[in-house]
Structure formats: C-alpha cells, structure tokens
Design an enzyme around this catalytic site. Structure first.
Site, PDB file in Angstrom:
ATOM      1  N   ARG A 298      -5.875 -59.982  12.750  1.00  0.00           N
ATOM      2  CA  ARG A 298      -5.803 -61.319  12.158  1.00  0.00           C
ATOM      3  C   ARG A 298      -7.034 -62.149  12.511  1.00  0.00           C
ATOM      4  O   ARG A 298      -7.607 -62.804  11.659  1.00  0.00           O
ATOM      5  CB  ARG A 298      -4.518 -62.007  12.616  1.00  0.00           C
ATOM      6  CG  ARG A 298      -3.337 -61.460  11.878  1.00  0.00           C
ATOM      7  CD  ARG A 298      -1.997 -61.852  12.432  1.00  0.00           C
ATOM      8  NE  ARG A 298      -0.984 -61.422  11.465  1.00  0.00           N
ATOM      9  CZ  ARG A 298       0.304 -61.699  11.537  1.00  0.00           C
ATOM     10  NH1 ARG A 298       0.770 -62.404  12.541  1.00  0.00           N
ATOM     11  NH2 ARG A 298       1.139 -61.268  10.603  1.00  0.00           N
ATOM     12  N   TYR A 439      -4.433 -60.550   2.947  1.00  0.00           N
ATOM     13  CA  TYR A 439      -4.059 -59.429   3.839  1.00  0.00           C
ATOM     14  C   TYR A 439      -3.970 -59.841   5.303  1.00  0.00           C
ATOM     15  O   TYR A 439      -4.339 -60.935   5.666  1.00  0.00           O
ATOM     16  CB  TYR A 439      -4.903 -58.187   3.585  1.00  0.00           C
ATOM     17  CG  TYR A 439      -6.396 -58.173   3.773  1.00  0.00           C
ATOM     18  CD1 TYR A 439      -7.081 -59.116   4.506  1.00  0.00           C
ATOM     19  CD2 TYR A 439      -7.134 -57.125   3.199  1.00  0.00           C
ATOM     20  CE1 TYR A 439      -8.445 -59.020   4.676  1.00  0.00           C
ATOM     21  CE2 TYR A 439      -8.507 -57.031   3.365  1.00  0.00           C
ATOM     22  CZ  TYR A 439      -9.152 -57.989   4.102  1.00  0.00           C
ATOM     23  OH  TYR A 439     -10.499 -57.893   4.276  1.00  0.00           O
ATOM     24  N   GLU A 440      -3.396 -58.962   6.090  1.00  0.00           N
ATOM     25  CA  GLU A 440      -3.021 -59.293   7.487  1.00  0.00           C
ATOM     26  C   GLU A 440      -2.126 -60.522   7.550  1.00  0.00           C
ATOM     27  O   GLU A 440      -2.277 -61.375   8.432  1.00  0.00           O
ATOM     28  CB  GLU A 440      -4.267 -59.499   8.365  1.00  0.00           C
ATOM     29  CG  GLU A 440      -5.116 -58.286   8.544  1.00  0.00           C
ATOM     30  CD  GLU A 440      -4.348 -57.068   9.027  1.00  0.00           C
ATOM     31  OE1 GLU A 440      -3.328 -57.246   9.726  1.00  0.00           O
ATOM     32  OE2 GLU A 440      -4.748 -55.951   8.704  1.00  0.00           O
ATOM     33  N   GLY A 441      -1.163 -60.581   6.668  1.00  0.00           N
ATOM     34  CA  GLY A 441      -0.269 -61.731   6.594  1.00  0.00           C
ATOM     35  C   GLY A 441      -0.852 -62.773   5.664  1.00  0.00           C
ATOM     36  O   GLY A 441      -1.954 -63.251   5.903  1.00  0.00           O
ATOM     37  N   HIS A 446       1.138 -67.283   7.895  1.00  0.00           N
ATOM     38  CA  HIS A 446       0.489 -67.822   9.094  1.00  0.00           C
ATOM     39  C   HIS A 446       0.817 -69.301   9.293  1.00  0.00           C
ATOM     40  O   HIS A 446       0.908 -69.765  10.430  1.00  0.00           O
ATOM     41  CB  HIS A 446      -1.026 -67.604   9.015  1.00  0.00           C
ATOM     42  CG  HIS A 446      -1.387 -66.167   9.190  1.00  0.00           C
ATOM     43  ND1 HIS A 446      -1.354 -65.550  10.408  1.00  0.00           N
ATOM     44  CD2 HIS A 446      -1.718 -65.210   8.308  1.00  0.00           C
ATOM     45  CE1 HIS A 446      -1.677 -64.281  10.267  1.00  0.00           C
ATOM     46  NE2 HIS A 446      -1.906 -64.047   8.994  1.00  0.00           N
TER      47      HIS A 446
END
Lengths: 599, 599
Positions: A298, A439-441, A446
C-alpha cells in the site's frame, strides 16, 4: 520518447532537511544510512532509473506483455533490464543482511522506489510485489521457507505475487473460495482461480513465488477461515533450485487502459489436481499474514502516485520550456514566447510540483515512522511511530494516488493538443496512473480504514498526537520572518483547525453508532488529512528553506524555489482545507437518502 | 458493451421547469418548440441515440478510423448510422427553414446534441463541426455560398470541418502560415498544412467542406491578416453536385488516447498548386467569421462534457446495482449486498449525478440565452441575453469539460478493478473525455476569455446583472420550507458572496494593469463561476421539485431525487466555493515568482 531525470537533489533535501534521515540513521541497525552512502545510493539509482528503466517505459506501453501458449513475454529489453536490476543488487536494498539484504532503512528504499516507479511504473510493479512477499516471509515464514524462498526473493532472482482477488472476492476477501486440501506429506493441494494477479506469469525471472489465499475444507466461514500458502511456479528441489513445474498456469491476461507491460493475469491453480502449496504461519490465519504484505504494498502504491506525478511534471515542464506560443502578457508587442512564461501554464506546473513535493515528503516521512516503529530501542517510541505509520498508510496510499491522477491529467493539459497524441508520452502517464487509486485496496476502502480503524478505534489518540506535533510546527514558524512563511503558517493553522473539527466529528459519529454517516464522510476526511499533513511537510520544507536562505554558501536558487512552492501549496491547496469540512460533516444527510431505483 | 438510455425525463424537467423553454417557445420563429413537439423530438432522438449510436461507441473505440491510400475508413456500421442520421433529419434541427432546416431553437438542439454525444462522442463530433460550419455560412456566406453549401451542410449530406491549427499555430492563430493567392477567376489557390483536423477526411458523406484560415501575400501580419476560405474536397459543379477533386489530401491521422473513431487529420492543401478556395466574407476578416463557428463549437464541446458525464454515470450506476461485494454497514451479520448500498459508492454516484445535472442545466440555460439573444423582439432584451450567452460560453465549455473528466474518472473508480479493464467500457469514457478540456480552445484560454473579455471588458456589467438574478433566487427560496431548501439557499448565498468578491478583485486587478496576476487567478475564477452558476441551476431545480412535491399527482419519487441531488450539490460542491477565493486572489504572488530554470 520522454526523458526522466531522477530528482536526486529534491530527494536529498527531503531526506536530510524535512523528514530527518539522521534520526533514522541513528537507529540500531541503520548505521549504513550515513549521508554519503545514501547520497551514493541515490545517485546510482538515479542513473539506473533514468538510463535503463525510463527508456523502456514507452516500449512497454506500445508492445505490452503478451500471453502466447501459456508463456507471458515481456516487451523488448525488459528481461535484460531486470537482470541488470538484480545484478546491481537493487532488489535487496531494505532487507535483512542475514538473508542477503543490504539493511538500508525503508526511508531510503522509499526514495529509491520512487525513482523506479517514475522511470517505469509497469516495470516497478514487479519488485514492488516481490518486496511485499519478502516482508511477509520475513515476518511469518518458517526458517526453512526463509532459507529457500526469502534469499532468492531478496536478491530478485525469483519474484513474488499476491494472489488475493477472485471474481466474487475483490474488496471483500471473506468471499475467497480457492480451496486448499491437506496432503499426506504436510503440503496442501490448491485449486481455484485468481484474477488481477500482477506479474502472475512472466519471463523476467526463473521462478515465481505466488502468495495465495485459500480456504481449508473445515475452515470457518468468512475472513477467519482463510489460510495463506506459498505456491511456487517451480517446486524447489533439494538444493532449492527450481525443480518440477507446479500445476498452475496463466489462463489469460487482461486488456487494460494502462500499465500495458505489467501482465495482469488470471491464474488457474490445480487444473490437474496437483498444485502444491506450503502453508505460511498457522491455518486460518492467512489474512493477518497477508496484511503484512498488503501494508507494504500500500505504501508502495502510494509512492507510485508520487512517482507518476514527478514524471508527468518533468514532461510537462520540459514541453512548456520548449513550446513557443503566444506573446507574453507583460510584453504584448514582443515575439511569441515559450508557454512557461504564461501565468496559467505556470500555475498548472506549480500545482503539479507542489502536490508532488508534498506527497513525496509525506511518503518519506511515513518511511521514517516505519523504520522507527521497527527499530527504535525504546518501546514507547516504537509504539508511537508504528501508530503514526499505521495512520499514514491509508493517507499515503489514497491521497497520493488521487493526486497522482490529478497531476497526470494536468500534465496532459499543459501539452494542449499534443497531450492527447500517444507519441508525446503525457497520455501514458494519465492512463497508467489511473490504476493506482484502485489496486491494493480502492481508495474508498482506505478512507474507511482511516476513519474507522486508524482514527475511530483508539478514540482519536494517534490522530491527536499527530495534530499536536503539527501544531508545534505552527508555533515554530512564528519565529521566522517574511510573508511567505506567514502565508504557510496561517494556512497550516486553519487546516489543523478543520482537521481537528472533522476528527472530533468522526469520532463522535462513530460513538453514536452511525457507521453509515461516518463512512459517507470518510473520503473527504482522508482528503483533508492528506491536504493538511502534506501542508505540514511543506511548512517544514519552507522553514528549512528560509533558514538556508540566511546561510551563506547554500544553494539559494534551489531554496527559493522550495519556499515559493511551499507558499503556493499553502495558498492554492492547503487554503481549501477548511472548505472540505462542510462536505465531510453533511454527506450523511444526502448520501443515504435515495432508494436504489432513484439513482 | 455498455448501454445508454437517453435521460428524457431529466431533460424534459430541465427544459420545462428549470430553464423555461416556454419563454423560448414564445420567441418569434420558435413556435415549433411547443411542449408536445419537443417531447416527441426528445423521445425519438433518445431512441436513435440509444438504439443506433450507442452500440457503435465501443466498436468505434476498438476499430478506430484508419487511413489507407489517402482514404479514411470509419469503423464498421458508422456509414450506415450516419446515413440514417441524415435521413431522419437530425442534422437540420436548429437551422433556418429557408435552407432546409427545421427551425427549432438551440435550446432544444442542445438537449438533443447531449444525447448524440453521450451515445457516441466520436460520432457526435462530425455533426458538431458541421453545425459550426452551418452557423458560419448562415452569418457570413454569400447567397451563392448559401445556395450551394448551406443546404447540403444543413441536411448533413455534406459535412464541415474547421481548419485552424498548424504546427506553430495552436492557441495562437496569429501565427497561421497557410497561403492563399488570388486567382484570375475570383477564386484563391490555397497551400499549406493544417493539423488536428477533426473529420478532415472520412467516408461518411459524399463531400467535405473545409473552412480554412489562410493568409494572402499582401496581408498585414498577425491576427488581422487572416482570411477564411471554403475549400471543398470536391468542387461543386454547375448543379452544385460534387465535381472535380480538389487538390487537398489527408496526409496522416493521429494515434490518440481516445475518440479513436474520430479521424484527427493532418491536411495538406495544394501539393500540386491547384487547391481552389472560395473567400468567405471580406479578405483579412477571417478570424471574425471563424469566431462564429468557434463559439458554436465551444458550447457544443461543453455539452460533450455533460454528455460523457451522463454516460459514465449511467454505466457506474448500473455496475453498482449489479456488483455484490461486502456487507451492509448497517447489517454486519447479513449477506453481501450490491455496492450501491455502500455509503462511499453512493457518494461517488451522487457526486457524478449532481455535477451532471448542474452542468446540463447550465448548458441548456445558455441555449435559452442564445435563442433569446437572436430572436427576442426587444433590442435591449436581445442585447442582455447575448451578453449572458457570451459570458456563459467559456464557463460551459471549460467547467463542463473539466467536470466531465472528473466524473468519468469517478466512474472508473466505482468499478474498482473492472474499471481499468477495457472491455468494461468505463475506461473509454475516461480516455475520450480527456480531449474535451483541450480542443476548441484549451480551458486555460477560456479562463482568460472569461476574465478579460467577458468580465473585464465591460467593467463587470454582464457579470453583475447575472449575479443580481441569482441573488433574486436566494430571496425566493426563503418562502419555501424544509432543511433541504435551507441548505441550498445558504450555500448559494455564500457562493454568490465569494463570486462577487472574486469579480470585484478581478476587475480591480485588470484596472491596475496587472494582467499577469489576473491571468494567474483566471482558472480558479472560472471554476468559481461554474460552481456557483451550476449551484443556481440546482437551486431552481430544488425549488421546482419542492413545489412539485406539494402537488398531488406529480412524480414524487422523481422530484424527491431532484431535491436530494440539489442538496448534495449544495453541501458537497457549492459549499467549497468560498474556499476557492484565497487561491484566486493569491495565485499571482507565487505563479510569477520563479525563473524558468527554477521549475
């Protein structure tokens, strides 16, 4: 083709003057981060990024990675570049010397990672994910796993992937269905399909180590029934060399808007019932392990936001210096001038630059907190820094990637019509950047992470400590002269007022049990955090610049630019922070008001 | 593939309730705009847009237009669709019945144009430019030119282009070098190269009428030495049918990020010294003529911003209704739900929707002012409306296209990972939208146009009249009940305060002769105008919705959604207007502070 020059002087200024690399270098095990060694690392990395990786960026976009007969071929020149990357030891920078790493702090690694990602976002994704796998195995792997996998992942000889997503399980990992069945030999048989697997298959390295989330037959439902497995493309033989081909394959790769050279794979595991996986950590505790990898990735994606902004800025600035069009407003009888002389073009360039500098400093500051949280001898100091790093992770990820897209868009605009033509290169940054808020959440995930887990859960303690530290800077700025500093100081103070009000509201709303209202305001709340924390970084930068400007022998032109950019940030960006308050506090009133069919 | 449903009910509401189509229909020559006829037009256009044009949007993106041996081939199905478009008479909607037009007001044509552009931006560009050519010849063409060209351009049998840009002459038309030499027969020989010519060559129509800016040998330098020529692909014969091929060709087409099916041509005129052009208007007065075409096209491009936003909204909303992921925050023990139930997804959708509705209403309002400015029997009323339309043109163009890009980006985000995959279709809107802030004058050019020509030149008279009218709405809202209306009213009042302050500053700054400082604040000033004027539109919408909600038999669910969307706009978007003030007023302090090598 567009060139890239690593911003070594800027990175050095942020490391040494703004985020305090000296304090990191004083941590146990960080003594290699002495200023001259770090300087040398930055210089060399800059050469590699601009000389080797940057020229391959456009090649990657044009050719893309291709799947042919189950093999993914990366674009021309990529394999050679990756070999050079590994041979030069770039992959091992921040890792444990016991497993072949170079033991540099993450703070320095983040600075270097920015260069890889600026030079070539599609290329940089491969080591970004490998780094995540390294962090994961460092923390959760068995000694045997460390011996076999960790050393080779650290060197970059092998690469790593994150196999989380399935068609029905994106943001919601509780829905993972991939199966793992215990085998007699202590290994597991994996079966199922994963999607959106970055570098799931490629020709850069001799082995690929997939980190796969899967569910045991007797696992509890939901998120607490997921286990994590190492599933290598080639099973290591007794010497740890790639041996038998595992039963997994890349079924297809996606046709995407950007990062064309980064193969986004559909991975099929166990089509023939013979896919071997090795459990990492305990059964059913896979999510915890994976979070180690995700937190690392992240921050890495946040740095991609910084990186693409820097690249877009350089490209737009170079174009604006060269492109002659229209007369100077201050000299209407003169000849046409380079467009960098026109106020609105300058405004766009300064907007790009100010956002990039603020994001960069915040990401590197997060690096210092990560290092301090892991290495500080004092437990309380470690805990405080770790909490700060946790708080910063969703902000760095989401704020930087949102801004990365905005900056890349402004970069297109500076080019006028040429920005829309692919040959120019500005459009690629705009297309590439767009994946980073996803991507990555997703950035929405977040925002919730920040609002609920990072601020709500401890009743605002970590947030309050952070705000107090930023307030101290406001007080310190009072001793410095000039209206630049004054503009920075007053706007930071107002931004902090807004942030405190929003935080108090966020905590109170959650205490009242109104999760929906809190969630409706979360995205704005994250934006406010980024805007203000970035403003704090720019305030520290301005203070150091002002001090330097009173020092004979310093690079006054460089420091002047830092001061002006900080003031621009304060008046153009930070000044809008109080205006974010009403949207945050009121979103809940309208967001849930309509039925689904009224949309 | 993504579907599109023309928002007929929304368009009807805006036309009838918000912008006052009845007042337009009462203008001389606008009697065909009776409600039932307009309804029928909207219904039929909606069917054509969603049934014929929308399905070709993705085809166009995938295939693109191709140049082969000097011929540009449009994608599969495009020629048939264009023929249907012409046969149904859609091209002729707003034009003079004396030349084959249908005489509908521009207000209605704008509503219909939105549908074409939503359905298929690349396709819609062709009639958009033809309409510009029609407007130009209507105003500046000779009787003979009207007889030969105007009727065929109005029918759509032939299409029109704007040939302005050259490599060294983009925003700065004074630098045009294309040559025109007087021939003995009263025509001119044109020679030179033009770039970025939209639909400069294609296979949709039997002839293409290029409107070309060129310079006579004895012309004065600069912008006052440019003449405008009709340069047809085929010279009309005695009957006006396409005859001899003119000496012009498409030398290449650009490889762009979006609007793939719209051929962006490099045009070469007079390679063999035999390119015939016909002067429009007087020699050296070409820019004035071309501005007629550009003003029309600018509003048309603003409508493209609205249109792509609407399309992106529909696509994201449909996805959010279908995609099941994660549990409802209010029901943590339940099953996963469609993501439209999640607050942050709703916030994104409402943001898209509110911006789209505000932009749409403002564009249609500009249409009413255009019609009134041309047709009102009272000269003072004509002048006032024309000034309002002039003021609105840069706002509709730039604000709507900036927001169009933002909304398309949010649309990608709502889709998560699927948004980045080309098959989904969200990415195409994001790529297509990005040209709209650039062409027909970059948004920076429009910001200057607004600040200097539209507000500064008359000392703020037109701006003050507009603000006074918006203030009257604030007063009217006081008589309506409810906290939705109250939120709309207070935020509109604050926005107007900010707009008045910014306007006073803008005029004072120009009076002081500080053009650079005014220009540095111009982009923010335009954003403020759009935000507040859009807020006014939403306030009118809210007032009508509230009145309707007290009327039995009205569509209460529809009106409720209008009211909630207006409140969302007020609290989430309009509320940020006061925060734009500091950036506008302070930009000049930093924007000009650095030397070029300090960037």
């Amino acid at each position: 083709m567009t060139s890239y020059t690593a911003p070594v002087a800027d990175l050095r200024f942020v490391l040494n003057e703004v985020v305090g690399l000296d304090r990191v270098a004083a941590l146990p095990g960080c003594d290699s981060a002495a200023p001259d060694l770090v300087d040398a690392v930055l210089e060399e990395a800059g050469k590699f990024a601009s000389g080797v990786l940057a020229p391959l960026n456009r090649v990657g976009d044009k050719e893309g990675s291709k799947l042919e007969n189950g093999v993914v071929r990366t674009p021309t020149g990529w394999k050679e570049a990756y070999n050079q990357f590994v041979e030069a030891g770039w992959n091992s920078l921040p890792f444990d010397p016991d497993h072949g790493g170079q033991g540099l702090p993450w703070t320095v690694a983040f600075a270097v990672n920015e260069m890889w990602q600026s030079a070539n976002l599609s290329f940089g994704l491969c080591p970004l994910l490998t780094q995540g796998a390294v962090d994961l195995l460092t923390e959760h792997g068995s000694e045997e796993q460390k011996r076999v996998y960790l050393t080779r992942l650290i060197s970059g000889e092998w690469t790593g992937t994150m196999n989380l997503t399935e068609p029905q399980a994106g943001s919601d990992l509780a829905a993972v269905r991939t199966k793992a069945v215990r085998a007699d030999d202590g290994t597991y048989r994996i079966s199922g399909q994963k999607i959106f697997i970055t570098y799931g298959e490629h020709d850069l390295a001799e082995n690929i180590v997939h980190m796969v989330l899967a569910r045991l037959p007797d696992a509890p439902p939901g998120i607490k029934g997921i286990s994590l497995f190492i599933v290598p493309k080639f099973l290591p033989d007794a010497e740890g060399n790639p041996g038998r081909r595992n039963d997994l394959r890349c079924a297809s790769i996606e046709h995407k808007m950007g990062i064309m050279a980064s193969p986004t794979c559909v991975m099929a595991f166990g089509d023939d019932g013979a896919c071997t996986g090795y459990l990492v950590g305990a059964e059913n505790r896979g999510i915890e392990c994976m979070f180690t990898m995700m937190n690392n990735a992240r921050l890495g994606v946040g740095i991609q936001g910084v990186a693409v902004a820097e690249r877009a800025y350089q490209q737009a600035r170079n174009f604006a210096r060269d492109r002659v069009q229209s007369k100077d407003l201050a000299d209407p009888k003169g000849d046409p001038v380079a467009i960098i002389r026109h106020p609105d073009v300058r405004r766009m360039l300064l907007d790009m630059r100010a956002k990039t500098e603020a994001m960069r400093a915040l990401a590197l500051y997060a690096g210092t907190q990560l290092d301090t949280g892991r290495r500080h001898p004092d437990e309380a100091a470690r805990a405080a820094a770790a909490a700060r790093a946790d708080l910063l992770t969703p902000i760095v990820k989401a704020w930087s990637t949102d801004l990365g897209c905005e900056v890349a868009s402004t970069g297109v605009q500076v080019h006028g019509g040429m920005g829309f033509i692919e040959e120019t290169g500005a459009a690629q940054h705009y297309r590439d950047a767009r994946i980073t808020p996803i991507y990555e959440g997703t950035n929405g995930i977040h925002a919730n992470d920040l609002a609920f887990r990072k601020v709500g859960r401890d009743g605002g303690a970590a947030a309050a400590a952070f705000v107090a530290e930023m307030r101290a800077t406001v007080a310190e700025l009072e001793s410095l002269p000039g209206d630049d500093i004054e503009a920075v100081r007053t706007n930071l103070a107002q931004g902090l007022d807004a942030l405190e009000q929003a935080t108090a509201w966020m905590i109170a709303t959650q205490k009242q049990g109104d999760a929906r209202t809190a969630a409706a305001g979360a995205a704005g709340y994250l934006r406010l955090w980024g805007t203000v924390a970035g403003g704090w970084m720019m305030a520290l930068s301005a203070a150091k610049a002002m001090q330097g400007l009173r020092t004979p022998g310093a690079d006054h032109r460089f420091l002047e630019a830092k001061l002006v950019t900080a003031r621009f940030y304060a008046e153009q960006i930070l000044a809008t922070a109080p205006g974010l308050l009403v949207p945050i506090l009121t979103a809940g009133r309208t967001v849930m008001a309509l039925a689904e069919d009224q949309f």
